[in-house]
Design a protein around this motif. Structure first.
Motif, short mmCIF file in Angstrom:
data_model
loop_
_atom_site.label_atom_id
_atom_site.label_comp_id
_atom_site.label_asym_id
_atom_site.label_seq_id
_atom_site.Cartn_x
_atom_site.Cartn_y
_atom_site.Cartn_z
N ALA A 120 -130.71 44.29 24.03
CA ALA A 120 -131.37 44.27 25.15
C ALA A 120 -130.78 45.09 26.29
N ALA A 121 -129.20 44.78 26.44
CA ALA A 121 -128.40 45.86 27.22
C ALA A 121 -128.53 47.18 26.66
N MET A 122 -128.53 47.33 25.32
CA MET A 122 -128.52 48.89 24.97
C MET A 122 -129.79 49.51 25.19
N ARG A 123 -130.90 48.76 24.99
CA ARG A 123 -132.20 49.39 25.60
C ARG A 123 -132.45 49.63 27.01
N ARG A 170 -130.51 52.84 27.17
CA ARG A 170 -131.60 54.09 26.62
C ARG A 170 -132.49 54.31 27.46
N ALA A 171 -132.78 53.32 28.38
CA ALA A 171 -133.91 53.83 29.27
C ALA A 171 -133.34 54.43 30.33
N GLY A 172 -132.35 54.24 30.69
CA GLY A 172 -131.68 54.84 32.02
C GLY A 172 -131.51 53.82 33.02
N LEU A 173 -131.81 52.66 32.71
CA LEU A 173 -131.79 51.73 33.84
C LEU A 173 -130.23 51.27 34.01
N VAL A 174 -129.37 51.74 33.18
CA VAL A 174 -127.98 51.27 33.52
C VAL A 174 -127.12 52.45 33.30
N ASN A 175 -126.14 52.95 34.45
CA ASN A 175 -125.50 54.02 34.21
C ASN A 175 -124.11 53.57 33.76
N PRO A 176 -123.79 54.43 32.52
CA PRO A 176 -122.48 53.99 31.74
C PRO A 176 -121.33 54.43 32.54
#
Length: 192
Positions: A180-183, A186-192
């Protein structure tokens, strides 16, 4: 948001292998949980010859139809459970080959391991984690390690010790959190 899609990949193609039995055990238990969409993928039926693409997978210039089919299939999943035998202290050639075919399709996804062999498949598991790290798959710490001596009868009939279901649940729980976190990544909802 749609349900997470998890592929359980059978990493052996040998005749009379125990991998499908282990994968079915995991698949049936995972489906009963009802917390994601689970599919079985048997490498024996995927039809990947020994890596025959002329360019590295990172280039994403696939020439062969079998690679393009494999690419679409793997790209459609959020995470993976690899059912990995240990052959001669390492991962099976068929499983390694299937990973080497692709690159970006694996990136930023999560995986859990079910390893099996005389030492519980631990050495193959460590080798597999290294390979998966290179294609940017996050492997979860919890895993299932099945001994051909203690979790099988006559080396082929799966008779897992009672605690193995708990190990399977712990691995699946971690896998779904990471997938879920990786999805989201990938969707750009989390900035690395």
């Amino acid at each position: 948001m749609t349900s997470l899609r998890i592929a359980i990949i059978i990493g052996s193609t040998r005749p009379d292998r125990v991998g499908p039995t282990i994968a079915e055990w995991a698949f049936n238990h995972a489906r009963e949980r009802g917390d994601a969409s689970y599919d079985l993928i048997d490498l024996a039926h995927v039809g990947l010859p020994l890596l025959d693409e002329p360019e590295p997978a990172a280039a994403h210039h696939y020439r062969h139809d079998h690679t393009k089919r494999w690419s679409r299939l793997i790209d459609s999943y959020d995470g993976f459970v690899f059912v990995a035998p240990e052959y001669n202290r390492g991962v099976s050639a068929a499983l390694k080959n299937s990973i080497d075919y692709l690159y970006s399709e694996w990136n930023d996804k999560a995986a859990g391991l079910i390893c099996y062999g005389s030492s519980g498949g631990l050495r193959a598991g460590e080798q597999l984690k290294s390979t998966l790290g290179e294609v940017q798959i996050a492997t979860v710490r919890a895993q299932v390690s099945l001994s051909i001596y203690d979790d099988m009868t006559d080396f082929v009939q799966l008779t897992p010790r009672d605690y193995q279901v708990g190990n399977l649940d712990a691995m699946l729980d971690a896998l779904l959190r990471w997938a879920a976190a990786m999805r989201a990544l990938r969707a750009g909802l989390v900035n690395p």
